[in-house]
Design a protein around this motif. Structure first.
Motif, mmCIF file in Angstrom:
data_model
loop_
_atom_site.group_PDB
_atom_site.id
_atom_site.type_symbol
_atom_site.label_atom_id
_atom_site.label_comp_id
_atom_site.label_asym_id
_atom_site.label_seq_id
_atom_site.Cartn_x
_atom_site.Cartn_y
_atom_site.Cartn_z
ATOM 1 N N VAL A 11 0.792 -1.323 0.029
ATOM 2 C CA VAL A 11 -0.062 0.020 -0.043
ATOM 3 C C VAL A 11 0.910 1.259 -0.235
ATOM 4 O O VAL A 11 0.585 2.160 -0.924
ATOM 5 C CB VAL A 11 -1.127 -0.102 1.325
ATOM 6 C CG1 VAL A 11 -1.741 1.269 1.378
ATOM 7 C CG2 VAL A 11 -2.132 -1.256 1.058
ATOM 8 N N PRO A 12 1.818 1.466 0.771
ATOM 9 C CA PRO A 12 2.726 2.488 0.966
ATOM 10 C C PRO A 12 3.318 2.775 -0.496
ATOM 11 O O PRO A 12 3.675 4.019 -0.806
ATOM 12 C CB PRO A 12 3.529 2.486 1.920
ATOM 13 C CG PRO A 12 3.307 1.017 2.588
ATOM 14 C CD PRO A 12 2.184 0.466 1.955
ATOM 15 N N ALA A 13 3.836 1.717 -0.930
ATOM 16 C CA ALA A 13 4.594 1.739 -2.220
ATOM 17 C C ALA A 13 3.781 2.141 -3.480
ATOM 18 O O ALA A 13 4.297 2.951 -4.181
ATOM 19 C CB ALA A 13 5.297 0.366 -2.621
ATOM 20 N N ILE A 14 2.703 1.657 -3.458
ATOM 21 C CA ILE A 14 1.723 2.425 -4.337
ATOM 22 C C ILE A 14 1.279 3.834 -4.156
ATOM 23 O O ILE A 14 1.359 4.498 -5.179
ATOM 24 C CB ILE A 14 0.324 1.385 -4.483
ATOM 25 C CG1 ILE A 14 0.655 -0.092 -4.874
ATOM 26 C CG2 ILE A 14 -0.622 2.277 -5.685
ATOM 27 C CD1 ILE A 14 -0.385 -0.945 -4.801
ATOM 28 N N THR A 19 1.322 10.147 -4.493
ATOM 29 C CA THR A 19 1.219 11.400 -3.823
ATOM 30 C C THR A 19 2.363 11.774 -2.937
ATOM 31 O O THR A 19 3.260 10.733 -2.683
ATOM 32 C CB THR A 19 0.203 11.440 -2.640
ATOM 33 O OG1 THR A 19 0.128 12.446 -1.818
ATOM 34 C CG2 THR A 19 0.306 10.242 -1.506
ATOM 35 N N ALA A 20 2.910 12.725 -2.994
ATOM 36 C CA ALA A 20 4.301 13.271 -2.201
ATOM 37 C C ALA A 20 3.909 13.066 -0.378
ATOM 38 O O ALA A 20 4.984 13.245 0.166
ATOM 39 C CB ALA A 20 4.590 14.585 -2.430
ATOM 40 N N GLU A 21 2.838 13.005 -0.040
ATOM 41 C CA GLU A 21 2.488 12.883 1.322
ATOM 42 C C GLU A 21 2.975 11.432 1.880
ATOM 43 O O GLU A 21 3.200 11.314 3.313
ATOM 44 C CB GLU A 21 1.192 13.058 1.650
ATOM 45 C CG GLU A 21 0.637 14.634 1.249
ATOM 46 C CD GLU A 21 -0.725 15.055 1.821
ATOM 47 O OE1 GLU A 21 -0.916 14.369 2.906
ATOM 48 O OE2 GLU A 21 -1.337 15.823 1.328
#
Length: 170
Positions: A11-14, A19-21
């Protein structure tokens, strides 16, 4: 379960692509991967140690509670920021859960006592942090963040203790 943990890690990789957040480093992925593997392994081990719905739900809540405590402390910290050394006090709660579970040989009665001890310790640490003003007292959320997180985790520990106690009677 293991596939779900692997999917969760993607999930964070995608998200980083859109998004830059979300800014994860390689070490963030390694730490989260180790945490997810440990949580899945612990849950599998607990499932083999006991049977019955009450035991299984208690095991899931216990593993999630430990995971949540570690994750929150690493990500943002409970007492102030993640850089506040006072957050290390919560390692005593983790040690209590893991050590108590091993001493109890994962039997439900001992697990119930262990989780009750974890709940008491969780509240004591929060009280020390608030009374000692260890957090960011200039923060808008002081001390609501400590109290809220402590309430959530204490609920996990107490519900788990009650379910393990129920499992010990059946």
């Amino acid at each position: 379960m293991w596939a779900g943990a692997a999917a969760l890690l993607t999930v964070p990789a995608i998200a980083m692509r859109f998004t830059a957040e979300v800014q994860w480093t390689a070490s963030d992925f390694v730490v989260m991967g180790v945490m997810l593997a440990a949580a899945c392994g612990a849950f599998e081990g607990l499932l083999r140690a006991g049977n019955g719905a009450a035991y299984r739900i208690a095991a899931a809540l216990t593993v999630f509670g430990v995971f949540f405590l570690i994750w929150v402390n690493l990500a943002v910290g409970i007492i102030g920021s993640e850089d506040n050394d006072a957050n290390m006090m919560f390692a005593a709660v983790i040690a209590t859960v893991i050590g108590g579970a091993c001493i109890a040989h994962f039997q439900p009665r001992g697990m119930a006592r262990t989780l009750l001890a974890a709940a008491v310790l969780q509240v004591l640490i929060a009280a020390v942090a608030v009374i000692g003003r260890f957090g960011s007292v200039e923060s808008v959320n002081w001390p609501k963040d400590i109290i809220g997180c402590t309430g959530i985790l204490t609920a996990f520990w107490l519900i788990s203790a009650a379910l393990f106690a129920r499992a010990s009677r059946s």
